[in-house]
Enzyme design. Structure first.
Site, PDB file in Angstrom:
ATOM      1  N   GLU A 157       0.663   3.822   1.908  1.00  0.00           N
ATOM      2  CA  GLU A 157       1.065   4.181   3.267  1.00  0.00           C
ATOM      3  C   GLU A 157       2.308   3.398   3.680  1.00  0.00           C
ATOM      4  O   GLU A 157       3.216   3.954   4.300  1.00  0.00           O
ATOM      5  CB  GLU A 157      -0.057   3.886   4.281  1.00  0.00           C
ATOM      6  CG  GLU A 157      -1.326   4.664   4.041  1.00  0.00           C
ATOM      7  CD  GLU A 157      -2.361   3.873   3.249  1.00  0.00           C
ATOM      8  OE1 GLU A 157      -3.560   4.028   3.540  1.00  0.00           O
ATOM      9  OE2 GLU A 157      -1.986   3.111   2.326  1.00  0.00           O
ATOM     10  N   CYS A 194      -6.216   0.304   4.950  1.00  0.00           N
ATOM     11  CA  CYS A 194      -6.738  -1.067   4.974  1.00  0.00           C
ATOM     12  C   CYS A 194      -6.396  -1.699   6.326  1.00  0.00           C
ATOM     13  O   CYS A 194      -5.682  -1.109   7.143  1.00  0.00           O
ATOM     14  CB  CYS A 194      -6.142  -1.879   3.827  1.00  0.00           C
ATOM     15  SG  CYS A 194      -4.393  -2.287   4.044  1.00  0.00           S
ATOM     16  N   CYS A 224      -2.594  -2.019   6.932  1.00  0.00           N
ATOM     17  CA  CYS A 224      -1.992  -0.713   7.236  1.00  0.00           C
ATOM     18  C   CYS A 224      -2.380  -0.241   8.631  1.00  0.00           C
ATOM     19  O   CYS A 224      -1.561   0.345   9.339  1.00  0.00           O
ATOM     20  CB  CYS A 224      -2.407   0.320   6.196  1.00  0.00           C
ATOM     21  SG  CYS A 224      -1.573   0.102   4.605  1.00  0.00           S
ATOM     22  N   CYS A 239       0.836  -1.202   0.000  1.00  0.00           N
ATOM     23  CA  CYS A 239       0.000   0.000   0.000  1.00  0.00           C
ATOM     24  C   CYS A 239       0.873   1.255   0.000  1.00  0.00           C
ATOM     25  O   CYS A 239       2.027   1.236   0.438  1.00  0.00           O
ATOM     26  CB  CYS A 239      -0.894   0.005   1.226  1.00  0.00           C
ATOM     27  SG  CYS A 239      -2.090  -1.349   1.269  1.00  0.00           S
TER      28      CYS A 239
END
Length: 132
Positions: A58, A91, A94, A56
């Protein structure tokens, strides 16, 4: 929940700028941009890397900051779309990373149609925590 500051809007703009430069509308390999601000004011950005086991945006931004020696994080945001017009929540994976590395970090989200901030630890009630 807290109201956003000017520095938070600058963080959103950095995430949007990152995805604008990297958006892949053909293969959709890069559709999310993120930015994380450290307590010293430095901002690190990333885009998602799509694959069977991709990462991701992040995670990429956090990894970049940690690689540069950062350990004290203030705020993070992720945006999606060609122009980064949509703020997206982290998500589950994360959320766990945020909880593990920076539970006090503020996460910028859309809540009831407004941009707000919440502590990362609030996004994962009953979180798994390793006791050492």
């Amino acid at each position: 929940m807290e109201t956003l500051t000017e520095k938070d809007f600058e963080l959103i703009a950095q995430a949007q700028s990152t995805i604008r430069r990297n958006y892949d509308g053909i293969n959709y390999d890069h559709t999310v941009g993120a930015a994380i601000r450290c307590r010293d004011g430095k901002i690190y950005a990333g885009v998602n890397v799509y694959s069977l086991h991709g990462a991701c945006a992040e995670q990429i931004a956090i990894g970049t900051a940690i690689t540069q020696g950062e350990r004290d994080f203030e705020a993070v945001v992720a945006v999606r779309g060609k122009d980064g017009e949509e703020i997206v929540p982290p998500c589950g994976n994360c959320r766990q990373i945020l909880y593990d590395y920076m539970p006090e970090c503020e996460v910028i989200l859309m809540i009831d149609g407004e941009k707000k901030k919440v502590k990362a630890k609030e996004l994962l009630p009953f979180a798994y925590k390793v006791e050492v």
